[in-house]
Design a protein around this motif. Structure first.
Motif, PDB file in Angstrom:
ATOM      1  N   PHE A 237       0.821  -0.984  -0.098  1.00  0.00           N
ATOM      2  CA  PHE A 237      -0.089   0.101  -0.060  1.00  0.00           C
ATOM      3  C   PHE A 237       0.815   1.183  -0.166  1.00  0.00           C
ATOM      4  N   SER A 238       1.874   1.169   0.925  1.00  0.00           N
ATOM      5  CA  SER A 238       2.692   2.445   1.092  1.00  0.00           C
ATOM      6  C   SER A 238       3.545   2.827  -0.137  1.00  0.00           C
TER       7      SER A 238
ATOM      8  N   PRO B 195       2.906  10.491   6.319  1.00  0.00           N
ATOM      9  CA  PRO B 195       2.546   9.184   6.631  1.00  0.00           C
ATOM     10  C   PRO B 195       1.863   9.374   8.251  1.00  0.00           C
ATOM     11  N   GLN B 196       0.743   8.511   8.405  1.00  0.00           N
ATOM     12  CA  GLN B 196       0.239   8.358   9.769  1.00  0.00           C
ATOM     13  C   GLN B 196       0.925   7.163  10.505  1.00  0.00           C
ATOM     14  N   SER B 197       1.679   7.502  11.443  1.00  0.00           N
ATOM     15  CA  SER B 197       2.595   6.559  12.212  1.00  0.00           C
ATOM     16  C   SER B 197       1.740   5.807  12.839  1.00  0.00           C
ATOM     17  N   ALA B 198       0.418   5.751  13.382  1.00  0.00           N
ATOM     18  CA  ALA B 198      -0.208   4.740  14.138  1.00  0.00           C
ATOM     19  C   ALA B 198      -0.485   3.805  13.158  1.00  0.00           C
ATOM     20  N   PHE B 199      -0.734   3.778  11.853  1.00  0.00           N
ATOM     21  CA  PHE B 199      -1.104   2.731  11.069  1.00  0.00           C
ATOM     22  C   PHE B 199      -0.164   1.954  10.822  1.00  0.00           C
ATOM     23  N   PHE B 200       1.193   2.297  11.037  1.00  0.00           N
ATOM     24  CA  PHE B 200       2.547   1.435  11.008  1.00  0.00           C
ATOM     25  C   PHE B 200       2.690   0.815  12.115  1.00  0.00           C
ATOM     26  N   GLU B 201       2.441   1.596  13.284  1.00  0.00           N
ATOM     27  CA  GLU B 201       2.870   1.191  14.674  1.00  0.00           C
ATOM     28  C   GLU B 201       1.972  -0.038  14.974  1.00  0.00           C
ATOM     29  N   ARG B 202       0.895  -0.037  14.423  1.00  0.00           N
ATOM     30  CA  ARG B 202      -0.179  -1.292  14.656  1.00  0.00           C
ATOM     31  C   ARG B 202       0.527  -2.719  14.301  1.00  0.00           C
TER      32      ARG B 202
ATOM     33  N   SER C 136       7.222  -3.686  15.289  1.00  0.00           N
ATOM     34  CA  SER C 136       8.659  -3.325  14.622  1.00  0.00           C
ATOM     35  C   SER C 136       8.542  -3.525  13.116  1.00  0.00           C
ATOM     36  N   ARG C 137       7.880  -4.492  12.645  1.00  0.00           N
ATOM     37  CA  ARG C 137       7.944  -4.733  11.143  1.00  0.00           C
ATOM     38  C   ARG C 137       7.313  -3.606  10.557  1.00  0.00           C
ATOM     39  N   GLY C 138       6.266  -3.034  11.123  1.00  0.00           N
ATOM     40  CA  GLY C 138       5.358  -1.949  10.689  1.00  0.00           C
ATOM     41  C   GLY C 138       6.178  -0.611  10.586  1.00  0.00           C
ATOM     42  N   VAL C 139       6.942  -0.411  11.820  1.00  0.00           N
ATOM     43  CA  VAL C 139       7.828   0.758  11.838  1.00  0.00           C
ATOM     44  C   VAL C 139       9.011   0.639  10.666  1.00  0.00           C
ATOM     45  N   ALA C 140       9.524  -0.502  10.477  1.00  0.00           N
ATOM     46  CA  ALA C 140      10.431  -0.899   9.378  1.00  0.00           C
ATOM     47  C   ALA C 140       9.853  -0.492   7.947  1.00  0.00           C
ATOM     48  N   VAL C 141       8.652  -0.648   7.672  1.00  0.00           N
ATOM     49  CA  VAL C 141       7.868  -0.197   6.769  1.00  0.00           C
ATOM     50  C   VAL C 141       7.830   1.420   6.611  1.00  0.00           C
ATOM     51  N   LEU C 142       7.480   1.840   7.621  1.00  0.00           N
ATOM     52  CA  LEU C 142       7.349   3.194   7.834  1.00  0.00           C
ATOM     53  C   LEU C 142       8.918   4.103   7.487  1.00  0.00           C
ATOM     54  N   GLU C 143       9.788   3.430   8.081  1.00  0.00           N
ATOM     55  CA  GLU C 143      11.198   3.826   7.703  1.00  0.00           C
ATOM     56  C   GLU C 143      11.560   3.888   6.290  1.00  0.00           C
ATOM     57  N   LYS C 144      11.156   2.952   5.696  1.00  0.00           N
ATOM     58  CA  LYS C 144      11.373   2.816   4.100  1.00  0.00           C
ATOM     59  C   LYS C 144      10.471   3.757   3.302  1.00  0.00           C
ATOM     60  N   THR C 145       9.161   3.816   3.721  1.00  0.00           N
ATOM     61  CA  THR C 145       8.402   4.913   3.164  1.00  0.00           C
ATOM     62  C   THR C 145       8.723   6.452   3.159  1.00  0.00           C
TER      63      THR C 145
END
Ligand SMILES: O=C(O)c1cc(=O)[nH]c(=O)n1[C@@H]1O[C@H](COP(=O)(O)O)[C@@H](O)[C@H]1O
Length: 281
Positions: free
Chosen positions: A47-48, A64-71, A74-83
């Motif tokens: 999606f991202s 990016p809205q962090s909550a949807f990644f923090e959900r 740590s693997r969601g946060v890794a996607v946030l970093e990449k995004t």
């Protein structure tokens, strides 16, 4: 330290070149389902990446809205970093929507997480909550000045519940929201072409002429699309300050996915509407 120009100057240039639209990356579970993706890390990543590939080369700002990644931990946060990294590489400014706010000593650590140049989640700006007292944000203000980044401080939020705090009247007769705007105005004094310390002011709020929105800084305006506001409302809500408005649309664009061309077209339509509205002032 980072060699970056101040955020306000970088944002002004991006708004002039690309128009002021900000597209939000809000991977709601319901949107993942609409896009035919699983509500898991692979779905989040797909999606991202799709949103970044579709619009990061054309809009001024991605949020990016962090909550949807923090959900997703740590693997969601890794996607946030990449995004964040990919969006910045594609030329968009990234406002991390994490709405942090804490006592000053803890606030310093939050600021380092997002605004220190070598942080994995380094972003061009961060949304913050001043409701532990505006002064509690000072470590974030200091780091933003040092690293060429910015802040968006929640002043008058788009949600109907915000009024009980933000419209509350202080002993000096000013509302709490107006006080936050005054703090930001002081922060941005003398900065050209635009200060780096923005306010969040909902596009849903109707006529705001009783507020001094002339803070010499950007006004992040969520609420267009899913929350009911329209680009054409912006001049009536913001008056002359509309020239510094960065309107955010999240679901209003994202619901057009997963086809990249449809996402791009939706972003372009909102961008055109915003340009027409702002240009009309
Ligand atoms: O700081 C924000 O971005 C924010 C502040 C506010 O007052 N209202 C508000 O909706 N937002 C965010 O803006 C986005 C709005 O999303 P849509 O309603 O889908 O366009 C969400 O990520 C919200 O968390």
């Amino acid at each position: 330290m980072s060699g970056l120009q101040p955020f306000g100057a970088r944002l002004r240039r991006a708004m002039d070149e690309r128009g002021p639209l900000c597209v939000g990356i809000d991977p709601h579970a319901s949107l993942l389902a609409e896009w035919g993706l699983n509500d898991d890390v692979a779905g989040l990543e797909r999606f991202s990446r799709t949103v970044v590939e579709a619009v990061a080369d054309r809009v001024a700002v991605l949020k990016p809205q962090s909550a949807f990644f923090e959900r997703f931990g740590s693997r969601g946060v890794a996607v946030l970093e990449k995004t964040v990294r990919e969006a910045r590489e594609a030329g968009a400014l990234v406002v991390m929507d994490a709405k942090r706010g804490d006592i000053g000593s803890t606030m310093a650590a939050y600021a380092e997480s997002f605004l220190r140049k070598d942080a994995p989640l380094f972003s061009d700006a961060l949304t913050v909550s001043p409701y532990l007292g505006y002064g509690s944000l000072s470590p974030a203000v200091a780091l933003a000045r040092e690293s060429g980044t910015g802040l968006f401080v929640l002043a008058l939020t788009s949600n109907p519940e915000g009024g009980e705090v933000q419209h509350a009247v202080r002993p000096d007769g000013r509302t709490v929201g107006a006080t936050m705007l005054a703090h930001l105005s002081a922060e941005n004094a003398g900065e050209e072409p635009l200060g780096s310390f923005g306010a969040v002011v909902g596009a849903t709020l109707g006529d705001l002429s009783s507020y001094d929105l002339d803070i010499n800084g950007p006004l992040l305006a969520p609420g267009i699309g899913a929350q009911g506001a329209k680009a054409a409302d912006l001049p009536a809500v913001f008056g002359a300050a509309v020239r510094n408005v960065v309107p955010n649309v999240s679901r209003g664009v994202l619901r057009h996915g997963p086809r990249m061309v449809a996402l791009r077209d939706a972003a372009d339509r909102f961008a055109d509407e915003v340009r027409a509205a702002v240009g009309a002032v």
